[in-house]
Design an enzyme around this catalytic site. Structure first.
Site, PDB file in Angstrom:
ATOM      1  N   HIS A 445       0.758  -1.487   0.095  1.00 31.68           N
ATOM      2  CA  HIS A 445       0.090  -0.024  -0.084  1.00 31.68           C
ATOM      3  C   HIS A 445       0.960   1.280   0.158  1.00 31.68           C
ATOM      4  O   HIS A 445       0.652   2.099  -0.808  1.00 31.68           O
ATOM      5  CB  HIS A 445      -0.953   0.005   1.111  1.00 31.68           C
ATOM      6  CG  HIS A 445      -1.723   1.170   1.381  1.00 31.68           C
ATOM      7  ND1 HIS A 445      -2.896   1.131   1.460  1.00 31.68           N
ATOM      8  CD2 HIS A 445      -1.292   2.480   1.718  1.00 31.68           C
ATOM      9  CE1 HIS A 445      -3.712   2.421   1.898  1.00 31.68           C
ATOM     10  NE2 HIS A 445      -2.576   3.240   1.848  1.00 31.68           N
ATOM     11  N   GLU A 446       1.684   1.255   0.919  1.00 33.43           N
ATOM     12  CA  GLU A 446       2.519   2.717   1.074  1.00 33.43           C
ATOM     13  C   GLU A 446       3.655   2.843  -0.068  1.00 33.43           C
ATOM     14  O   GLU A 446       3.762   3.827  -0.476  1.00 33.43           O
ATOM     15  CB  GLU A 446       3.198   2.350   2.406  1.00 33.43           C
ATOM     16  CG  GLU A 446       2.386   2.515   3.764  1.00 33.43           C
ATOM     17  CD  GLU A 446       1.605   3.950   3.882  1.00 33.43           C
ATOM     18  OE1 GLU A 446       2.060   5.025   3.291  1.00 33.43           O
ATOM     19  OE2 GLU A 446       0.968   4.018   4.703  1.00 33.43           O
ATOM     20  N   HIS A 450       0.772   4.004  -2.901  1.00 32.57           N
ATOM     21  CA  HIS A 450       0.790   5.408  -3.164  1.00 32.57           C
ATOM     22  C   HIS A 450       2.139   5.948  -4.169  1.00 32.57           C
ATOM     23  O   HIS A 450       1.918   7.279  -4.500  1.00 32.57           O
ATOM     24  CB  HIS A 450       1.420   6.107  -1.803  1.00 32.57           C
ATOM     25  CG  HIS A 450      -0.143   5.926  -0.894  1.00 32.57           C
ATOM     26  ND1 HIS A 450      -1.501   6.524  -1.380  1.00 32.57           N
ATOM     27  CD2 HIS A 450      -0.167   5.798   0.333  1.00 32.57           C
ATOM     28  CE1 HIS A 450      -2.029   6.538  -0.502  1.00 32.57           C
ATOM     29  NE2 HIS A 450      -1.400   5.714   0.666  1.00 32.57           N
ATOM     30  N   GLU A 504      -6.390   6.522  -1.011  1.00 39.18           N
ATOM     31  CA  GLU A 504      -6.382   5.393  -0.096  1.00 39.18           C
ATOM     32  C   GLU A 504      -6.873   4.223  -0.684  1.00 39.18           C
ATOM     33  O   GLU A 504      -6.168   3.060  -0.471  1.00 39.18           O
ATOM     34  CB  GLU A 504      -7.145   5.723   1.152  1.00 39.18           C
ATOM     35  CG  GLU A 504      -6.539   6.716   2.020  1.00 39.18           C
ATOM     36  CD  GLU A 504      -4.817   6.471   2.150  1.00 39.18           C
ATOM     37  OE1 GLU A 504      -4.411   5.303   2.397  1.00 39.18           O
ATOM     38  OE2 GLU A 504      -4.147   7.652   2.398  1.00 39.18           O
TER      39      GLU A 504
HETATM   40 ZN   LIG Z   1      -2.279   5.390   2.508  1.00 38.65          ZN
END
Ligand SMILES: [Zn+2]
Length: 703
Positions: A445-446, A450, A504
């Site tokens: 995710h990070e 992103h 997100e």
């Molecule tokens: Zn995030």
């Protein structure tokens, strides 16, 4: 007198019975430090915790005497609460109700919830608490300072933090019951015009005007040490504004001296400069010095002991500009950091696996800053699961920021914690693999989520960062794209309030899609990279999908039926991903229940259909999220995202009540102490119980 609060309303303000008390486990990570690093960590921890008394003062007038009472009673009875009950002539249940309150109080560092800002009151009856107080003269004296303030009283507005003029409580404006919102704006705007930063201030109304209290060890810093040479003004309406230094001076002095001690054990010049600027700021109240400490802090990349300390987050000041004291000391999780750096190395091979062509991707992958930490000390009103600071925009834009996730906060669990919505047959696998699955999820995710993607832009009039004559083909429509960012437009300006949750969601979906790749699971130590849905890597993947589905259900707690709005970006995102799973069809995922009130609600998710049905549903959703973002197609993005976020009557009236019914009390963390014994720093841990929690504070005797 206002009418008294009815008992049904009062219930929501009662302390958790019992609170969920967990240890913040740190031992192996602390033990891995060198002796020098341990000293550095120790002095910074003392500095952080010393500010807890400031936090108490920032919550309510009664918080400080309540804290002192909890500590004094524990010392007086030497931690023997059974005996205390007998001596005071009250029952074990009474004393347990007191202990539950005390643990929740310490976990929130004050008598208002750090998450929600509403007051919580003890379940022990006033007469029984009084009996406990009478066990010693010290506790009796303290009790008299809060006996009229610890319970709910008659005024519901006082059960919430907020502007005093609206009847709420705020000690950012101490002893100023008549101060209006306009007064606060007037003084704040005036000082902003003078370029005085507000984070370490409070405002007190006086007969002549206003005193601006500034946290500093010194009551009279030299003009040259201050951010402003002047310190008194007269406003156009004749009211005086006066800067008064020395707020929290005893604590600020002690904090500065331990920062000075920490400096002796600094690992590099950056840490030396950083600690010098911290000390300067805490001694003199200069926030310009504080900003310089933060610039140094960002330059201190990947230290063995990570720490940040000061007046940081402004959520609790009703005016939203004054900071709460916060300080943490943490260790880098070396194994996890290694897995994360392997992921970044592999990014050029992994990103092409995502459902779009290279035209929608950056030329070279730039990994965002992200570290996983294990927390030794976190002083403040509550412990977040991640931090992204500093908040100063000029520093973020020109120098950068740090984005960290707090591993041991995220993975902390209460013994016997329930796992609602997971089927009995899945509970063992889920409990064993949810943490590793979450770790894979967070990393993807990070770093990749992103980190990936390109915004197609007209960078200057007539100039494009893509081939405008031969535009990229949208994989959704099969036709050349027609929308893109115009000069001056940004992702945030085009997608507005939708941007945070939407992004997100995009990052979560990248993780759900790439998590299906067994070579990635291998990077985290699961399997040999070959497809193995029924073996251990499959267990991790299955747990990741169950976890996401469960989070999508639990998310409904953060949807407000009155405003029909989502209060939390991640929750909304996860709800839409759950809907995506369900839309993939009953062959893949379904919610099941027998009872009408859905109290037995569970998720059925077919493990052997994750790789075909699950992954393709996620990828189809992700492709749209990504392409709409890439091409500035706000209308299509908004339509899709709002449709999936819409809470239909079934979710509102059936699922949400079941979620609230299964809601667990918010965790409170028992933190270790560090002490110096025979010239070495030693870690002292405590039992995860109310008494253990109190003991840990009793032993912070400087506080
Ligand atoms: Zn995030």
């Amino acid at each position: 007198m206002t009418a008294s609060i009815d008992s049904e309303t009062l219930k929501q303000y009662l302390a958790d019975d019992p609170p969920s008390i967990v240890n913040l486990a740190i031992k192996p990570h602390f033990e891995a430090l060198s002796d020098k690093e341990k000293f550095y960590a120790h002095h910074l921890s003392v500095a952080c915790f010393t500010g807890s008394r400031i936090v108490l003062r920032q919550v309510s007038p009664e918080s400080e005497p309540i804290y002192d009472f909890i500590v004094a009673l524990h010392e007086h009875i030497a931690g023997d609460y059974a005996k205390a009950a007998k001596d005071a002539g009250i029952s074990q249940d009474d004393v347990d109700a007191y202990l539950n309150y005390a643990a929740q109080f310490l976990g929130n560092m004050g008598n208002y919830k750090s998450f929600g800002d509403s007051k919580f009151v003890p379940r022990i009856e006033p007469s029984k608490l009084k009996a406990l107080a009478q066990l010693s003269s010290a506790t009796q004296r303290l009790y008299e300072q809060f006996e009229n303030a610890i319970y709910a009283g008659n005024d519901i507005a006082k059960l919430h933090l907020g502007y005093p003029s609206a009847g709420h409580v705020s000690t950012y404006y101490p002893e100023s019951p008549d101060i209006t919102k306009e007064d606060i704006s007037g003084v704040s705007d005036f000082l902003e015009g003078k370029r005085l930063l507000p984070e370490n201030t409070r405002i007190r109304q006086t007969k002549e005007g206003f005193e601006v209290l500034i946290a500093s060890a010194t009551k009279h810093p030299w003009a040259a040490e201050r951010d402003l040479e002047e310190s008194e003004w007269t406003l156009p309406d004749g009211k005086k504004v006066k800067l008064v230094f020395g707020d929290h001076n005893k604590e600020m002095n002690f904090i500065a001296s331990h920062i000075g001690e920490a400096k002796l054990y600094a690992a590099n010049d950056t840490q030396v400069k950083m600690t010098e600027e911290y000390a300067k700021s805490f001694l003199t109240g200069s926030l310009e010095a504080y900003k310089e400490s933060q610039r140094q802090w960002i330059k201190d990349k990947g230290p063995a002991v990570e720490s940040d300390i000061g007046f940081v987050e402004t959520y609790r000041d009703p005016h939203g500009i004054r900071g709460e004291w916060e300080g943490f000391v943490a260790m880098v999780n070396k194994e996890r950091t290694e897995a994360f750096s392997k992921l970044v190395e592999a990014a050029p091979k992994l990103i092409p696996l995502l459902p779009w062509k290279a035209e929608f991707e950056k030329d070279t992958f730039l990994s965002p800053d992200f570290t996983s930490l294990e927390v030794l000390t976190f002083a403040g009103s509550g412990i977040p699961a991640g931090i992204n600071i500093p908040n100063y925009d000029d520093i973020r834009q020109n120098i950068g920021f740090k984005n960290v996730s707090l591993g041991n906060v995220l993975s902390a669990k209460a013994p016997n914690e329930k796992v609602p919505f997971i089927k009995d047959k899945d509970v063992d696998v889920y409990q064993k693999y949810r943490d590793p699955a979450f770790e894979v999820q967070v990393g993807l995710h990070e770093l990749l989520g992103h980190g990936c993607g390109k915004l197609l832009q007209e960078t200057a009039p007539g100039e494009y960062n893509f081939d405008i004559k031969n535009p990229p083909i949208s994989p959704i429509s099969g036709k050349p794209i027609t929308t893109y960012y115009k000069p001056g437009q940004t992702w945030g300006s085009v997608f507005g309030p939708l941007a945070a949750s939407y992004e997100e969601c995009r990052a979560e979906c990248v993780a759900m899609a790439l998590g299906c790749d067994f070579s990635i699971l291998q990077l985290f130590g699961f399997g040999d990279g070959k497809e193995d849905i029924n073996g251990e890597p499959g267990d991790v993947l299955y747990s990741a999908y169950l976890q996401m589905a469960r989070a999508g259900i639990a998310a409904l707690e953060f949807w407000d039926p009155k405003s029909r709005k989502w209060g939390q970006a991640h929750s909304q995102a996860r709800f839409t991903i759950l809907r995506t799973f369900l839309n993939a069809g009953v062959e893949f995922c379904e919610l099941e229940w027998k009872d009408d009130d859905l109290s037995d609600l569970t998720i059925r998710l077919e493990r052997d259909r994750i790789l075909d049905l699950g992954r393709s549903a996620v990828e189809e959703y992700l492709q749209k999220l990504h392409i709409y973002k890439s091409t500035a197609d706000y209308d299509a993005g908004k339509k899709m995202y709002e449709e999936l976020s819409n809470v239909e009557p079934f979710y509102e009236n059936k699922v949400r009540p079941a979620v609230l019914q299964n809601k667990q009390p918010r965790k409170v963390f028992v933190q270790a102490n560090t002490v110096i014994e025979n010239d070495k720093v030693v870690l002292k841990e405590y039992e995860p119980s109310a008494a253990g929690m109190i003991q840990s504070y009793v032993e912070r005797e400087w506080l």
